[in-house]
Enzyme design. Structure first.
Site, PDB file in Angstrom:
ATOM      1  N   GLY A 106       9.807 -10.100  -3.150  1.00 45.55           N
ATOM      2  CA  GLY A 106      10.084 -10.892  -1.521  1.00 45.55           C
ATOM      3  C   GLY A 106       7.983 -10.529  -1.061  1.00 45.55           C
ATOM      4  N   LEU A 159      14.144 -12.983  -0.055  1.00 46.99           N
ATOM      5  CA  LEU A 159      15.519 -13.289   0.795  1.00 46.99           C
ATOM      6  C   LEU A 159      15.390 -15.054   1.638  1.00 46.99           C
ATOM      7  CD1 LEU A 159      17.508 -11.386   2.490  1.00 46.99           C
ATOM      8  CD2 LEU A 159      15.501 -11.290   4.583  1.00 46.99           C
ATOM      9  N   GLU A 160      14.213 -15.615   1.356  1.00 44.04           N
ATOM     10  CA  GLU A 160      14.433 -16.831   2.190  1.00 44.04           C
ATOM     11  C   GLU A 160      14.039 -17.479   1.050  1.00 44.04           C
ATOM     12  OE1 GLU A 160      13.057 -16.286   6.028  1.00 44.04           O
ATOM     13  OE2 GLU A 160      11.615 -15.287   5.628  1.00 44.04           O
ATOM     14  N   ILE A 204       0.539  -0.904  -0.091  1.00 48.69           N
ATOM     15  CA  ILE A 204       0.266  -0.123   0.207  1.00 48.69           C
ATOM     16  C   ILE A 204       0.871   1.089  -0.213  1.00 48.69           C
ATOM     17  CG2 ILE A 204      -2.125  -1.194   0.984  1.00 48.69           C
ATOM     18  CD1 ILE A 204      -1.334   0.231   4.037  1.00 48.69           C
ATOM     19  N   ASP A 205       2.290   0.929   0.214  1.00 49.99           N
ATOM     20  CA  ASP A 205       2.852   2.344  -0.154  1.00 49.99           C
ATOM     21  C   ASP A 205       3.139   2.670  -1.522  1.00 49.99           C
ATOM     22  OD1 ASP A 205       5.810  -0.229   0.154  1.00 49.99           O
ATOM     23  OD2 ASP A 205       5.151   1.272  -1.398  1.00 49.99           O
ATOM     24  N   CYS A 224     -15.534  13.919   3.619  1.00 49.26           N
ATOM     25  CA  CYS A 224     -15.178  13.748   2.038  1.00 49.26           C
ATOM     26  C   CYS A 224     -14.963  15.224   1.328  1.00 49.26           C
ATOM     27  CB  CYS A 224     -16.069  13.235   2.314  1.00 49.26           C
ATOM     28  SG  CYS A 224     -15.926  12.849   0.145  1.00 49.26           S
ATOM     29  N   SER A 259       5.576 -13.923   0.997  1.00 54.50           N
ATOM     30  CA  SER A 259       6.067 -15.126   1.171  1.00 54.50           C
ATOM     31  C   SER A 259       4.498 -15.802   0.889  1.00 54.50           C
ATOM     32  CB  SER A 259       5.836 -14.666   2.759  1.00 54.50           C
ATOM     33  OG  SER A 259       4.208 -14.414   2.867  1.00 54.50           O
ATOM     34  N   HIS A 298      -4.224  -4.532  -3.332  1.00 48.36           N
ATOM     35  CA  HIS A 298      -4.606  -3.810  -1.978  1.00 48.36           C
ATOM     36  C   HIS A 298      -4.716  -2.735  -1.699  1.00 48.36           C
ATOM     37  CE1 HIS A 298      -2.808  -8.863  -1.448  1.00 48.36           C
ATOM     38  NE2 HIS A 298      -3.965  -8.618  -1.790  1.00 48.36           N
TER      39      HIS A 298
HETATM   40  C1  BV8 Z   1     -10.697 -12.462  -0.719  1.00 50.46           C
HETATM   41  C2  BV8 Z   1      -3.570  -5.064   2.665  1.00 50.46           C
HETATM   42  C3  BV8 Z   1     -13.499 -13.118  -0.892  1.00 50.46           C
HETATM   43  C4  BV8 Z   1      -4.268  -4.391   4.366  1.00 50.46           C
HETATM   44  C5  BV8 Z   1      -3.412  -7.281   2.524  1.00 50.46           C
HETATM   45  C6  BV8 Z   1      -7.204 -19.818   0.049  1.00 50.46           C
HETATM   46  C7  BV8 Z   1      -7.682 -19.905   0.638  1.00 50.46           C
HETATM   47  C8  BV8 Z   1      -7.490 -19.696   2.114  1.00 50.46           C
HETATM   48  C9  BV8 Z   1      -7.189 -18.079   2.677  1.00 50.46           C
HETATM   49  C10 BV8 Z   1      -8.467 -18.058   1.402  1.00 50.46           C
HETATM   50  C11 BV8 Z   1      -8.522 -18.257   0.277  1.00 50.46           C
HETATM   51  N1  BV8 Z   1      -8.746 -16.945  -0.369  1.00 50.46           N
HETATM   52  C12 BV8 Z   1      -9.250 -16.257   0.400  1.00 50.46           C
HETATM   53  C13 BV8 Z   1      -8.849 -16.260   1.634  1.00 50.46           C
HETATM   54  C14 BV8 Z   1      -8.802 -15.243   2.468  1.00 50.46           C
HETATM   55  C15 BV8 Z   1      -7.680 -14.576   3.054  1.00 50.46           C
HETATM   56  C16 BV8 Z   1      -6.657 -14.722   3.403  1.00 50.46           C
HETATM   57  O1  BV8 Z   1      -5.847 -15.179   1.540  1.00 50.46           O
HETATM   58  N2  BV8 Z   1      -5.752 -15.498   3.853  1.00 50.46           N
HETATM   59  C17 BV8 Z   1      -4.522 -16.129   4.426  1.00 50.46           C
HETATM   60  C18 BV8 Z   1      -3.492 -15.150   5.633  1.00 50.46           C
HETATM   61  C19 BV8 Z   1      -4.890 -17.599   4.510  1.00 50.46           C
HETATM   62  N3  BV8 Z   1      -7.833 -13.704   1.475  1.00 50.46           N
HETATM   63  C20 BV8 Z   1      -7.996 -12.470   1.414  1.00 50.46           C
HETATM   64  O2  BV8 Z   1      -9.419 -12.455   2.662  1.00 50.46           O
HETATM   65  C21 BV8 Z   1      -8.443 -11.627  -0.202  1.00 50.46           C
HETATM   66  N4  BV8 Z   1      -9.653 -10.861  -0.165  1.00 50.46           N
HETATM   67  O3  BV8 Z   1     -10.225 -13.274  -1.126  1.00 50.46           O
HETATM   68  O4  BV8 Z   1     -11.626 -11.445  -1.089  1.00 50.46           O
HETATM   69  C22 BV8 Z   1     -13.184 -12.547  -2.290  1.00 50.46           C
HETATM   70  C23 BV8 Z   1     -13.149 -13.019  -3.576  1.00 50.46           C
HETATM   71  C24 BV8 Z   1     -14.240 -13.136  -4.423  1.00 50.46           C
HETATM   72  C25 BV8 Z   1     -14.904 -12.592  -4.167  1.00 50.46           C
HETATM   73  C26 BV8 Z   1     -15.415 -11.478  -3.117  1.00 50.46           C
HETATM   74  C27 BV8 Z   1     -14.502 -11.533  -1.764  1.00 50.46           C
HETATM   75  C28 BV8 Z   1      -7.440 -10.049   0.267  1.00 50.46           C
HETATM   76  C29 BV8 Z   1      -6.765 -10.511   1.071  1.00 50.46           C
HETATM   77  C30 BV8 Z   1      -6.126  -8.939   1.335  1.00 50.46           C
HETATM   78  C31 BV8 Z   1      -5.849  -8.618   2.529  1.00 50.46           C
HETATM   79  N5  BV8 Z   1      -4.932  -7.379   2.755  1.00 50.46           N
HETATM   80  N6  BV8 Z   1      -3.471  -5.596   3.092  1.00 50.46           N
HETATM   81  C32 BV8 Z   1      -2.579  -3.495   4.657  1.00 50.46           C
HETATM   82  O5  BV8 Z   1      -1.564  -3.479   4.402  1.00 50.46           O
HETATM   83  O6  BV8 Z   1      -3.116  -3.752   6.121  1.00 50.46           O
HETATM   84  S1  BV8 Z   1      -2.204  -8.477   2.488  1.00 50.46           S
HETATM   85  C33 BV8 Z   1      -0.822  -8.027   3.388  1.00 50.46           C
HETATM   86  O7  BV8 Z   1      -0.607  -9.227   3.650  1.00 50.46           O
HETATM   87  C34 BV8 Z   1      -0.413  -7.627   1.935  1.00 50.46           C
HETATM   88  O8  BV8 Z   1      -1.000  -6.546   1.054  1.00 50.46           O
HETATM   89  C35 BV8 Z   1       0.209  -8.724   1.509  1.00 50.46           C
HETATM   90  O9  BV8 Z   1      -0.982  -9.815   0.309  1.00 50.46           O
HETATM   91  C36 BV8 Z   1       0.099  -9.543   3.155  1.00 50.46           C
HETATM   92  C37 BV8 Z   1       1.654  -9.771   3.677  1.00 50.46           C
HETATM   93  O10 BV8 Z   1       2.423 -10.815   3.038  1.00 50.46           O
HETATM   94  P1  BV8 Z   1       3.531 -10.237   2.240  1.00 50.46           P
HETATM   95  O11 BV8 Z   1       3.266  -8.796   1.566  1.00 50.46           O
HETATM   96  O12 BV8 Z   1       4.468 -11.195   1.456  1.00 50.46           O
HETATM   97  O13 BV8 Z   1       4.784 -10.054   3.351  1.00 50.46           O
HETATM   98  P2  BV8 Z   1       5.308 -11.053   4.661  1.00 50.46           P
HETATM   99  O14 BV8 Z   1       5.464 -10.218   5.835  1.00 50.46           O
HETATM  100  O15 BV8 Z   1       4.142 -12.050   4.792  1.00 50.46           O
HETATM  101  O16 BV8 Z   1       6.025 -11.852   4.140  1.00 50.46           O
HETATM  102  C38 BV8 Z   1       6.920 -10.991   3.607  1.00 50.46           C
HETATM  103  C39 BV8 Z   1       8.369 -11.852   2.402  1.00 50.46           C
HETATM  104  O17 BV8 Z   1       9.497 -11.028   1.779  1.00 50.46           O
HETATM  105  C40 BV8 Z   1       8.762 -12.857   3.370  1.00 50.46           C
HETATM  106  O18 BV8 Z   1       8.779 -13.702   2.520  1.00 50.46           O
HETATM  107  C41 BV8 Z   1      10.559 -12.378   3.703  1.00 50.46           C
HETATM  108  O19 BV8 Z   1      10.954 -13.825   2.938  1.00 50.46           O
HETATM  109  C42 BV8 Z   1      10.218 -11.653   2.503  1.00 50.46           C
HETATM  110  N7  BV8 Z   1      11.706 -10.317   2.306  1.00 50.46           N
HETATM  111  C43 BV8 Z   1      11.428  -9.568   3.735  1.00 50.46           C
HETATM  112  N8  BV8 Z   1      13.207  -8.883   3.496  1.00 50.46           N
HETATM  113  C44 BV8 Z   1      12.924  -9.314   2.390  1.00 50.46           C
HETATM  114  C45 BV8 Z   1      12.190  -9.942   1.908  1.00 50.46           C
HETATM  115  N9  BV8 Z   1      12.556 -10.322   0.195  1.00 50.46           N
HETATM  116  C46 BV8 Z   1      13.241  -9.276  -0.297  1.00 50.46           C
HETATM  117  N10 BV8 Z   1      14.407  -8.766   0.451  1.00 50.46           N
HETATM  118  C47 BV8 Z   1      14.366  -8.589   1.525  1.00 50.46           C
HETATM  119  N11 BV8 Z   1      15.077  -7.248   1.804  1.00 50.46           N
END
Ligand code: BV8
Length: 230
Positions: free
Chosen positions: A172, A199-200, A90-91, A133, A174, A106
Site C-alpha cells: 500500500g 492496488l496498482e 502515522i495512525d 507540555c 506509491s 514518519h
Molecule cells: C529526508 C508524515 C533529509 C506526515 C511523511 C531523494 C530523491 C528525491 C527527493 C528526496 C530524496 N531524498 C529526500 C527527498 C525529499 C523528500 C521526498 O522524498 N520528496 C518526494 C516528494 C520526492 N523526503 C524527505 O523530505 C524525507 N526526509 O529526506 O530528510 C535528511 C536526510 C538525512 C539527514 C537529514 C535530513 C522525509 C519524508 C517524510 C515526510 N513525511 N508523512 C504526514 O503523514 O502527514 S511522507 C507521507 O507521504 C507518508 O508518510 C508517505 O511516506 C508518503 C505518502 O506515500 P504513501 O503512504 O505511499 O501514500 P500514497 O497516497 O502516495 O500512495 C498510496 C498507495 O496505496 C498507492 O500506490 C495506491 O495504489 C495504494 N492503495 C490505495 N488503496 C489501496 C492501496 N493498496 C492496497 N489496498 C488498498 N485498498
C-alpha cells in the site's frame, strides 16, 4: 526464509476509511504539502498545521483496523523468525491490529513532541489551543511527525534489519517518498526476495521480483496464510 521486513503506506489504511495522499481526494489535494507537512509551513502558520493534524488525529481515533492490519498482527504473533514492520503511516491501526514488532518511521499522530524540553507524550486531544507540555509546562507542543526535510526515525534499525532480510514486502505505498522508496533497492542489493502488494503498480514496481495487484484486505491475509503454511 527467516528474516522478514515489511514496509507499509497509506494504502493499507485506505479500507479503514483513512485518506491516502495521492488519490484524487487525497490528503495533499486539499492541503499543499509544503503548507502542512514542512517545518517551514509550521513556522509560517502553526494554527493551520495544528488543525490539519488535530483533524487527522480525530479521524484515526474513529477508524478501525481492517483485515490487512489483523493479518499482520497474526503474522507477528506466529512468525518464529525475525520480523520488522516499518510503517510510513502515522495512525495506530497496526498496533490495534495486534502488531508489536513495529516502528513508525514518519512519526505518530497520537504523540506530541515538546520543542522546549524534547519530551514526547501520547496525545489523544487537540494541540491547536496550545496546551502546556505535561513535563515542562511550556506551550511548545508540536505533532510528533516527520515532515519533509526532516530525518525519518530509527533509520539505523531499519537498515540493519534490511541488511539481514531474506524477504522484503511492500504494502500500500506509491514509492514516491524517500528514503522509504529506496528500501526495495537496498533489500534487492543484499539478495532478499522482494514482493509488492498494492492496488496498482507503483513508482517502484520495476524494482520488485514480484507484484500482486489488489486491495490489501484481500492480498495481505492471503499472503500471510501462504507464509505461515510453509
Ligand atoms: C529526508 C508524515 C533529509 C506526515 C511523511 C531523494 C530523491 C528525491 C527527493 C528526496 C530524496 N531524498 C529526500 C527527498 C525529499 C523528500 C521526498 O522524498 N520528496 C518526494 C516528494 C520526492 N523526503 C524527505 O523530505 C524525507 N526526509 O529526506 O530528510 C535528511 C536526510 C538525512 C539527514 C537529514 C535530513 C522525509 C519524508 C517524510 C515526510 N513525511 N508523512 C504526514 O503523514 O502527514 S511522507 C507521507 O507521504 C507518508 O508518510 C508517505 O511516506 C508518503 C505518502 O506515500 P504513501 O503512504 O505511499 O501514500 P500514497 O497516497 O502516495 O500512495 C498510496 C498507495 O496505496 C498507492 O500506490 C495506491 O495504489 C495504494 N492503495 C490505495 N488503496 C489501496 C492501496 N493498496 C492496497 N489496498 C488498498 N485498498
Amino acid at each position: 526464509m527467516q528474516n522478514i521486513v515489511i514496509l507499509t503506506g497509506a494504502g493499507i489504511s485506505a479500507e479503514s476509511g483513512l485518506k491516502t495522499f495521492r488519490a484524487e481526494d487525497g490528503l495533499w489535494e486539499n492541503h499543499p504539502v509544503e503548507e502542512v507537512a514542512t517545518p517551514e509551513g509550521f513556522a509560517r502558520d502553526p494554527d493551520l498545521v495544528q488543525r490539519f493534524y488535530d483533524d487527522r488525529r480525530a479521524q484515526i481515533r474513529a477508524a478501525k483496523p481492517n483485515a490487512a492490519h489483523e493479518a499482520l498482527g497474526r503474522l507477528d504473533r506466529e512468525w518464529g523468525g525475525e520480523l520488522l514492520l516499518v510503517t510510513q503511516n502515522i495512525d495506530d491501526l497496526h498496533e490495534r491490529g495486534g502488531a508489536g514488532r513495529l516502528l513508525h518511521m514518519h512519526g505518530e499522530a497520537l504523540s506530541a513532541w515538546c520543542r522546549a524540553c524534547d519530551a514526547r507524550h501520547s496525545w489523544e486531544r487537540t494541540l491547536r489551543d496550545g496546551p502546556p507540555c505535561p513535563a515542562c509546562g511550556a506551550a511548545a507542543l508540536r505533532p510528533d511527525i516527520v515532515w519533509f526535510g526532516e530525518m525519518p526515525y530509527q533509520m539505523e534499525r531499519i537498515f540493519s534489519a534490511i541488511a539481514q532480510a531474506d524477504l522484503f514486502v511492500s504494502i500500500g505505498t506509491s514509492g514516491a517518498v524517500y528514503p522509504a522508496a529506496g528500501f526495495v533497492q537496498e533489500a534487492a542489493r543484499v539478495g532478499a526476495h522482494t514482493l509488492e502488494l498494492n492496488l496498482e503498480r507503483s513508482a517502484g514496481s520495476g524494482f520488485f521480483d514480484e507484484t500482486r495487484l489488489g486491495p490489501a484486505s484481500a492480498l495481505v491475509p492471503q499472503w500471510v496464510e501462504q507464509v505461515l503454511a510453509k
